[in-house]
Write an enzyme that holds these catalytic residues in place. Structure first.
Site, short mmCIF file in Angstrom:
data_model
loop_
_atom_site.label_atom_id
_atom_site.label_comp_id
_atom_site.label_asym_id
_atom_site.label_seq_id
_atom_site.Cartn_x
_atom_site.Cartn_y
_atom_site.Cartn_z
N LYS A 1 9.02 -5.94 -17.87
CA LYS A 1 9.13 -4.45 -17.90
C LYS A 1 10.10 -4.13 -18.93
O LYS A 1 10.63 -3.13 -18.77
CB LYS A 1 9.79 -4.36 -16.45
N SER B 1 15.70 0.25 -8.92
CA SER B 1 16.47 0.09 -10.31
C SER B 1 15.85 1.24 -11.13
O SER B 1 16.52 1.95 -11.89
CB SER B 1 16.12 -1.12 -10.90
N HIS C 1 19.24 -3.82 -3.16
CA HIS C 1 19.17 -5.27 -3.25
C HIS C 1 20.50 -5.86 -2.46
O HIS C 1 20.09 -7.01 -2.09
CB HIS C 1 19.34 -5.69 -4.84
N ARG D 1 10.00 -1.95 0.81
CA ARG D 1 10.47 -0.50 1.03
C ARG D 1 9.68 0.33 1.92
O ARG D 1 9.78 0.96 2.83
CB ARG D 1 10.99 0.13 -0.22
O1 PNS Z 1 12.48 -7.25 -9.23
P1 PNS Z 1 10.80 -7.24 -9.51
O2 PNS Z 1 10.56 -7.06 -10.81
O3 PNS Z 1 10.05 -6.55 -8.64
O4 PNS Z 1 10.73 -9.03 -9.23
C1 PNS Z 1 9.28 -9.45 -9.68
C2 PNS Z 1 9.30 -10.95 -9.78
C3 PNS Z 1 10.35 -11.37 -10.67
C4 PNS Z 1 9.64 -11.46 -8.35
C5 PNS Z 1 8.15 -11.33 -10.02
O5 PNS Z 1 7.57 -10.68 -11.17
C6 PNS Z 1 7.74 -13.07 -10.56
O6 PNS Z 1 8.05 -13.92 -9.65
N1 PNS Z 1 7.82 -13.02 -11.85
C7 PNS Z 1 7.58 -14.46 -12.28
C8 PNS Z 1 6.34 -15.08 -12.47
C9 PNS Z 1 5.59 -15.26 -11.08
O7 PNS Z 1 5.98 -16.30 -10.46
N2 PNS Z 1 4.88 -14.25 -10.51
C10 PNS Z 1 4.26 -14.20 -9.10
C11 PNS Z 1 3.00 -15.45 -9.11
S1 PNS Z 1 1.65 -14.69 -10.40
#
Ligand code: PNS
Length: 167
Positions: free
Chosen positions: A42, A129, A18, A91
């Site tokens: 999660k 993570s 990150h 990735r």
């Molecule tokens: O680190 P991650 O868990 O891969 O991040 C995922 C994240 C936080 C970017 C994604 O889950 C997110 O944007 N969640 C908020 C809700 C949202 O906007 N979802 C995408 C459109 S449906």
């Protein structure tokens, strides 16, 4: 005009992968806001306050980067920040389908916001993570995977959990 981008994620916890993405994004944008999702599906190991504090500590020497928590949709947070770009790291091809779907959905929700992908450095391609937590949980060496504050926080967290289970 200031070019501002938001890097949303769970950051549970932040890894060297990150941080590499954040540094590279900071080279391309005037300001980068790291957005920590509060209610991640999660069920995170660290609270959102812990995740934000760890990130602030790790990123304290990067003046154009700030850390904030958010809840709800990423695009709403991006709009609140007056940013026009979402940063995400890629990735491997396994990330691609989910990231593509999310980027497309975010464009449907707000066509003024673009997702900018950074291809993860090869040295971090295996890193996540979840895998860091797995190694830390079993007492493995994570010093090359995360910055020192994260290593300390993980060791302490799993000690707390182990102590709690004994009582
Ligand atoms: O680190 P991650 O868990 O891969 O991040 C995922 C994240 C936080 C970017 C994604 O889950 C997110 O944007 N969640 C908020 C809700 C949202 O906007 N979802 C995408 C459109 S449906």
């Amino acid at each position: 005009m200031i070019r501002r981008a938001v890097y949303p994620g769970s950051f549970d916890p932040v890894t060297n992968g990150h941080i590499d993405i954040i540094k590279r994004a900071a080279n391309q944008f005037d300001e980068v806001i790291v957005g920590v999702l509060v209610n991640s599906a999660k069920s995170p190991l660290f609270s959102s306050i812990e995740r934000v504090n760890i990130l602030k500590e790790v990123l304290k020497d990067m003046p154009s980067v700030r850390v904030e928590s958010f809840d709800g949709l990423s695009v709403n947070f991006v709009r609140e920040c007056k940013a026009a770009a979402i940063i995400r790291g890629l990735r491997a091809t396994t990330d691609f389908e989910y990231e593509l779907q999310m980027a497309q959905m975010n464009r449907v929700l707000d066509e003024g916001i673009d997702t900018v992908f950074f291809i993860t450095n090869l040295q971090y391609a295996y890193l996540s993570s979840s895998i860091v937590k797995e190694v830390a949980k079993h007492g493995g060496d994570i010093s090359k995977l995360v910055p020192p504050p994260v290593e300390r926080a993980l060791i302490m967290k799993y000690k707390e959990i182990a102590n709690g289970q004994q009582n």
